[in-house]
Structure formats: C-alpha cells, structure tokens
Scaffold this active site. Structure first.
Site, PDB file in Angstrom:
ATOM      1  N   LYS A 142      41.267  45.710  35.855  1.00  0.00           N
ATOM      2  CA  LYS A 142      41.609  45.784  34.429  1.00  0.00           C
ATOM      3  C   LYS A 142      42.464  47.026  34.208  1.00  0.00           C
ATOM      4  O   LYS A 142      42.010  48.062  33.697  1.00  0.00           O
ATOM      5  CB  LYS A 142      40.335  45.783  33.568  1.00  0.00           C
TER       6      LYS A 142
ATOM      7  N   ARG B 126      32.175  46.060  35.449  1.00  0.00           N
ATOM      8  CA  ARG B 126      33.589  45.750  35.692  1.00  0.00           C
ATOM      9  C   ARG B 126      34.439  47.014  35.616  1.00  0.00           C
ATOM     10  O   ARG B 126      35.368  47.198  36.408  1.00  0.00           O
ATOM     11  CB  ARG B 126      34.093  44.697  34.691  1.00  0.00           C
TER      12      ARG B 126
ATOM     13  N   TYR C 184      40.792  50.198  32.014  1.00  0.00           N
ATOM     14  CA  TYR C 184      40.181  50.207  30.690  1.00  0.00           C
ATOM     15  C   TYR C 184      39.123  49.127  30.575  1.00  0.00           C
ATOM     16  O   TYR C 184      38.966  48.292  31.470  1.00  0.00           O
ATOM     17  CB  TYR C 184      41.243  50.061  29.599  1.00  0.00           C
TER      18      TYR C 184
ATOM     19  N   LEU D  86      41.829  38.149  35.796  1.00  0.00           N
ATOM     20  CA  LEU D  86      40.759  39.077  35.424  1.00  0.00           C
ATOM     21  C   LEU D  86      39.550  38.203  35.095  1.00  0.00           C
ATOM     22  O   LEU D  86      39.641  37.348  34.204  1.00  0.00           O
ATOM     23  CB  LEU D  86      41.147  39.894  34.190  1.00  0.00           C
TER      24      LEU D  86
ATOM     25  N   GLU E   1      45.639  32.414  34.102  1.00  0.00           N
ATOM     26  CA  GLU E   1      44.902  32.786  32.877  1.00  0.00           C
ATOM     27  C   GLU E   1      45.903  32.981  31.743  1.00  0.00           C
ATOM     28  O   GLU E   1      47.049  32.553  31.846  1.00  0.00           O
ATOM     29  CB  GLU E   1      44.091  34.063  33.125  1.00  0.00           C
TER      30      GLU E   1
END
Ligand code: PMP
Length: 287
Positions: A150, A57, A38, A206, A182
């Site tokens: 992602k 991306r 996504y 990511l 993260e």
C-alpha cells in the site's frame, strides 16, 4: 459531531497539531520519492472496523519496503487518540509512514533515518442502505508489479482514475492482458450463478480488507467464493458485479463502459452481501 469548518488535529512525529500547521521537511523521502506506505481505517461511531487487519497490512507494507517495525500497540493507541481528540463519530483514519527526512536529495539515504509518522482523520459518510449502482470503465493496468504494497506512490492509480472520470465512470476496472486486477482504489467481485469470483490476492492487487471481510461474510451466508484469475470477457456474462473498499464498502456496478450489468440495478447477491456488511457494522457499534 463537530462543525465541518473546524480544523482537525493531526499527529506528526509525536506532536498533535492543527492540520494547517503540520509541516514536513522538503527532504522527506515521502515528499521526494514517495518512499512510504499508508493505511486507511474506517471508524463507525468511534469504533475502528477490522483494525487488527489494517494494522497487519500496514506492518506488511512497511516491512516490504524496509521500514523498521513499529509495534501494533503503538498504532492501536494512535487510532484511539485520533478519534477522541477530534471528536468525530464516523470517520476515516489515515496513517502515513515514510522513510523519513534526509539532509539532501539522494536516491539512497545518506544516513540512518527516523521514519516520519503522520496520521489524520476525515469525516466518513456511512452507508446503511445499498448504494445506487455506479458506472466503471475498463482500462489497461499501467501500474507497477507490487500493487500488494500500500504505497503512497499513487501516480498510476490517479492517472487511471482521471481517465475513468473522463469517461463518466467512478472507477476504472483494470486488467493486464485481459486479466482483471482491481480498481484505482477498490477490489472487484463478479457474481455468476450465485457464486462470487474475485482475482487472487497476488502482487498485482492490493488485497483489500473489505475484500477479505466480504469473502468471509459470503462464505458464512453459504455463498461459494472463488479467488481465481478473472478474464475481462467474463464481465459480459456476469449476473452482477460489485466493488469493495473501506470508504465505499459494498458498491454495486450497474454499467461497464456501454454495457449494462444485469438490469442495471443492484443484484440479489450484492444486496445480500451489502446487508450482511451493514449488520457487521451494527454489531461492532452495539458491542
Ligand atoms: N485496491 C486499491 C488499489 C486501493 O487503493 C484500495 C483502497 N485503499 C483497495 C483495493 C481496497 O482496500 P480496502 O478494502 O482495504 O479499503
């Protein structure tokens, strides 16, 4: 700006339908296996922000899981149509691409499948001033080793976000064996003696588009940026900490578990970066 209770038009496999009427097969591999990717694109005053980076991306994520390539022009048109059909000024565009629907549940597809393409919009609260600092909670990163994709499989992220919420924190600050990765839906930056430190864009995070943009803005401001392994112990000595994401932009962190960062207020460097970020949005709108 339209009323909040009016349904949005979503795009599903070539059709435009009211969101409550959009239907996906129970055999869709996205539904059964989270076999999809996504993207989320912020839109300010009907202008998508850093759209080319988001589409690149999306294409990298799709390629990584083996979904056939879809031309960038298709995505640009789709984003433009979503914004205009829904009549929303500031919004987040959500795009989801799955491997498609099979005729049965099978770990490997039983036949060539057509990808399912779904896209929608939701209203976005745009920040024009530096937001109030938030609390985050240090937690062990329990996710897989391809966080650079992602993926729509966000189970690990959601479990961690829930655990952070139980501690009264907005986000977890994740680490693997002491190495900071993260958040559940954001990237982190540490400020020390006027320089920025952020974990490298490897398979464990990511690489946020906001992260990329902030690195560029900081360097333009003459602030040094180091993309290096960061240890959780460094947090105690950080002058400032902030997080970044498309929906939160640049968000100061005032508290990590029980430790107050700096004086708990937004730091000078964070404020400088946030202001540069707002300026780049203004620039986009006025173009
Ligand atoms: N990491 C994770 C795990 C995320 O889900 C997000 C937000 N989608 C980010 C980082 C930030 O990415 P971006 O700046 O592109 O929104």
């Amino acid at each position: 700006m339209k009323a909040a209770n009016v349904s949005n038009l979503v795009y599903l496999n070539g059709d435009w339908v009211a969101d409550e009427n959009a239907k996906v097969s129970v055999f869709d591999r996205g539904f059964l296996f989270a076999d999809g990717v996504y993207e989320v694109v912020p839109v300010y005053q009907r202008r998508p922000f850093l759209l080319n980076l988001h589409i690149q991306r999306l294409q990298r994520s799709a390629e990584a899981i083996g979904i056939e390539s879809i031309a960038a022009e298709f995505w640009y048109q789709l984003v433009s149509d979503l914004i205009h059909r829904n009549n929303l000024d500031d919004c987040l565009v959500y795009i989801q691409l799955t491997f498609g629907a099979d005729s049965q549940r099978s770990h490997l597809p039983t036949q060539p499948l057509t990808p399912t393409i779904y896209a929608s919009v939701s209203p976005l609260q745009v920040h024009w001033n530096t937001p109030t600092p938030v609390k985050v909670a240090v937690l062990e990163d329990i996710r897989w080793h391809r966080c650079d994709i992602k993926s729509i499989s966000l189970l690990g992220n959601i479990m961690l976000k829930r655990e952070a919420a139980k501690k009264g924190a907005l986000e977890p600050l994740l680490h693997r064996n002491g190495r900071i990765t993260e958040g559940a839906s954001c990237n982190y930056f540490l400020v020390k003696q006027g320089a920025l430190y952020t974990p490298p864009a490897d398979h464990l995070i990511l690489a946020g588009i906001t992260r990329t943009w902030v690195i560029q803005l900081a360097r333009q401001l003459g602030i040094e940026v180091f993309e290096v392994v960061c240890d959780v112990n460094q947090l105690q000595h950080a002058d400032e900490v902030f997080l970044t994401s498309s929906s939160r932009e640049v968000q100061p962190v005032g508290q990590i578990d029980d430790i107050i960062v700096g004086n708990g207020q937004c730091g000078v460097i964070t404020a400088q970066i946030a202001e540069a970020f707002h300026a780049s949005k203004r620039h986009l709108i006025q173009e």
